[in-house]
Design an enzyme around this catalytic site. Structure first.
Site, PDB file in Angstrom:
ATOM      1  N   HIS A   1      32.070  41.158  41.870  1.00 59.46           N
ATOM      2  CA  HIS A   1      32.917  42.016  41.031  1.00 59.46           C
ATOM      3  C   HIS A   1      32.989  41.440  39.622  1.00 59.46           C
ATOM      4  CE1 HIS A   1      36.187  44.954  40.322  1.00 59.46           C
ATOM      5  NE2 HIS A   1      36.670  44.017  39.508  1.00 59.46           N
TER       6      HIS A   1
ATOM      7  N   HIS B   1      33.133  42.747  35.309  1.00 63.19           N
ATOM      8  CA  HIS B   1      33.138  43.731  34.230  1.00 63.19           C
ATOM      9  C   HIS B   1      32.429  43.103  33.029  1.00 63.19           C
ATOM     10  CE1 HIS B   1      36.314  46.421  35.999  1.00 63.19           C
ATOM     11  NE2 HIS B   1      36.616  45.290  36.628  1.00 63.19           N
TER      12      HIS B   1
ATOM     13  N   GLU C   1      32.044  53.899  37.230  1.00 68.50           N
ATOM     14  CA  GLU C   1      33.469  54.008  37.559  1.00 68.50           C
ATOM     15  C   GLU C   1      34.046  55.348  37.151  1.00 68.50           C
ATOM     16  OE1 GLU C   1      36.802  50.703  37.507  1.00 68.50           O
ATOM     17  OE2 GLU C   1      36.447  51.435  35.472  1.00 68.50           O
TER      18      GLU C   1
ATOM     19  N   HIS D   1      38.534  53.572  40.106  1.00 64.25           N
ATOM     20  CA  HIS D   1      39.253  52.519  39.385  1.00 64.25           C
ATOM     21  C   HIS D   1      40.393  51.931  40.199  1.00 64.25           C
ATOM     22  CE1 HIS D   1      42.122  50.668  36.567  1.00 64.25           C
ATOM     23  NE2 HIS D   1      41.019  50.206  36.010  1.00 64.25           N
TER      24      HIS D   1
ATOM     25  N   HIS E   1      39.552  48.845  42.758  1.00 64.96           N
ATOM     26  CA  HIS E   1      40.691  47.935  42.618  1.00 64.96           C
ATOM     27  C   HIS E   1      41.820  48.455  43.505  1.00 64.96           C
ATOM     28  CE1 HIS E   1      38.586  47.740  38.652  1.00 64.96           C
ATOM     29  NE2 HIS E   1      38.821  46.446  38.772  1.00 64.96           N
TER      30      HIS E   1
ATOM     31  N   GLU F   1      46.661  45.210  42.575  1.00 63.82           N
ATOM     32  CA  GLU F   1      46.386  43.974  41.849  1.00 63.82           C
ATOM     33  C   GLU F   1      47.647  43.288  41.362  1.00 63.82           C
ATOM     34  OE1 GLU F   1      43.821  42.550  37.899  1.00 63.82           O
ATOM     35  OE2 GLU F   1      43.831  44.653  38.522  1.00 63.82           O
TER      36      GLU F   1
ATOM     37  N   ASP G   1      35.614  38.778  38.011  1.00 65.32           N
ATOM     38  CA  ASP G   1      36.179  39.799  37.146  1.00 65.32           C
ATOM     39  C   ASP G   1      35.471  39.679  35.793  1.00 65.32           C
ATOM     40  OD1 ASP G   1      37.790  42.031  36.669  1.00 65.32           O
ATOM     41  OD2 ASP G   1      39.518  41.118  37.619  1.00 65.32           O
TER      42      ASP G   1
END
Length: 407
Positions: A65, A67, A145, A183, A210, A213, A311
């Protein structure tokens, strides 16, 4: 075929098997593994590349995972509170995206390769990272996404998502796999979730989302309270969450390769549902710490496999998987350091491969030949210590093999 040998061959198989003075025979797949002595006898006519003293050969690391579109961030965003961080992301989004050029993202990917990552699960909100991911030798599962909660915008949002997914599908190859990301339950309308997941089922695409979180997300989704009340009223003119956590999870039935990221506020019932879905959990311990969120309770995941993700640089100072593994090792101080090191290596290899639907992640016959080699600073006396010493002392790797090729 090629053969490579090392002092320590770490397979990351089900039993965390380690072969001292081991060797691997490979082309694009792993063809044989054994002791160097036995491999020399079986393959007398193939030259063996011997890595030398204190060398380690293991599967390439899989960042499940990440970004990449916010790779321009260093000191801009606000940490210490999830809501403050989210507001800072919105405030600086355009500037950070403009900084994250294909050139910059390619530089970050090259550094990831040098720190042992051979596969990524890239969560892409805008597809601005597409070109860099297509060009990199790193295997990429490219999660297009979908996001948006406004009912009157669903058709437009879904059309934009499908356009991005179709562009990604044009680049599909053995090393670039299109996938779908939802998302989060607080940011995607249930109808949009359903339509997107129907597409994933028809095309058999991996899916990630996600999930719970932060405490702010929990309070909003369960009680329509907390900091998100102000956020949704100001930005979207909403006063209630569009879905509840269990309603959201119920939409994900019959997805073959499914993962949820974070889950630090997930209830026991949520985790039971995630288990029943056959999903994995992507654990991003550094991001959780910097945003002052809870720590994932791994003791509740006895029947749920977990993976390791960095992340993005929006909530981390490094995309190195070895940095992330060290942080995870230190954060979970209730775990036995030797045993947990083995668990972490498997989370970053074979578990992640399965979560992404790949044929990688372990040095086992007929899996893809994705491997990394490096040298430890000194001798290891006890084999039992090896996984821990790898995590503690490895920052960069000496060799990267992806699909059987040295890259």
């Amino acid at each position: 075929m090629k053969i490579i040998s090392a002092n320590w061959l770490v397979t990351c198989d089900e039993n965390s098997s380690i072969i001292e003075n081991g060797a691997v025979v490979f082309d694009d797949k792993i063809k044989d593994i054994d002791s160097l002595l036995n491999i020399e006898k079986k393959y007398p006519n193939i030259q063996i590349q011997k890595l030398g003293e204190n060398s380690v050969l293991m599967p390439g690391l899989i960042n499940s995972h990440v970004h990449l579109e916010f790779s321009g961030n260093t000191t801009t965003l606000k940490y210490g509170n999830f809501y403050s961080w989210l507001n800072s992301v919105i405030k600086h989004r355009e500037d950070l995206i403009s900084k994250a050029s294909t050139k910059l993202i390619s530089i970050k990917l090259d550094r990831m390769k040098k720190t042992g990552t051979t596969t990524i699960g890239a969560i892409s909100s805008y597809s601005f990272d597409l070109d860099a991911c297509v060009k990199t030798p790193i295997n990429t599962v490219f999660f297009c996404e979908v996001i948006g909660t406004k009912g009157d915008m669903i058709d437009t949002l879904f059309a934009d998502f499908k356009d991005r997914l179709n562009i990604a599908k044009k680049h599909k190859s053995s090393s670039f796999i299109p996938a779908i990301a939802i998302h989060s339950p607080y940011s995607v309308h249930p109808f949009l979730v359903r339509e997107t997941l129907n597409l994933a089922r028809v095309e058999d695409l991996p899916v990630s989302s996600h999930f719970l979180e932060s405490r702010e997300e929990f309070e909003w989704l369960h009680r329509d309270e907390g900091s998100f009340v102000e956020f949704f009223k100001n930005f979207l003119n909403q006063e209630k969450a569009v879905t509840k956590p269990m309603e959201f999870l119920n939409l994900f039935s019959n997805i073959k390769n499914l993962s949820f990221t974070h889950c630090v506020e997930a209830s026991n019932a949520d985790l039971e549902k995630i288990e029943s879905l056959g999903a994995s959990i992507n654990h991003c311990v550094t991001s959780n710490r910097l945003l002052n969120n809870s720590k994932l309770d791994l003791s509740k995941l006895s029947k749920i496999p977990f993976t390791i993700g960095t992340d993005g640089l929006s909530s981390n100072n490094s995309l190195s998987m070895f940095d992330e593994l060290r942080n995870a090792l230190m954060a979970h101080y209730d775990k036995n350091v030797l045993d947990f090191s083995k668990v972490l290596l498997k989370a970053a290899t074979i578990n992640a491969s399965r979560a992404l639907g790949l044929n990688k992640g372990a040095i086992i016959k007929e899996l893809d030949a994705d491997m990394i080699a490096f040298t430890l600073p000194d001798k290891i006396e006890e084999k039992e210590d090896l996984a821990m010493q790898i995590i503690l002392h490895t920052k960069f790797v000496d060799k990267v093999i992806i699909g059987g090729e040295f890259v």
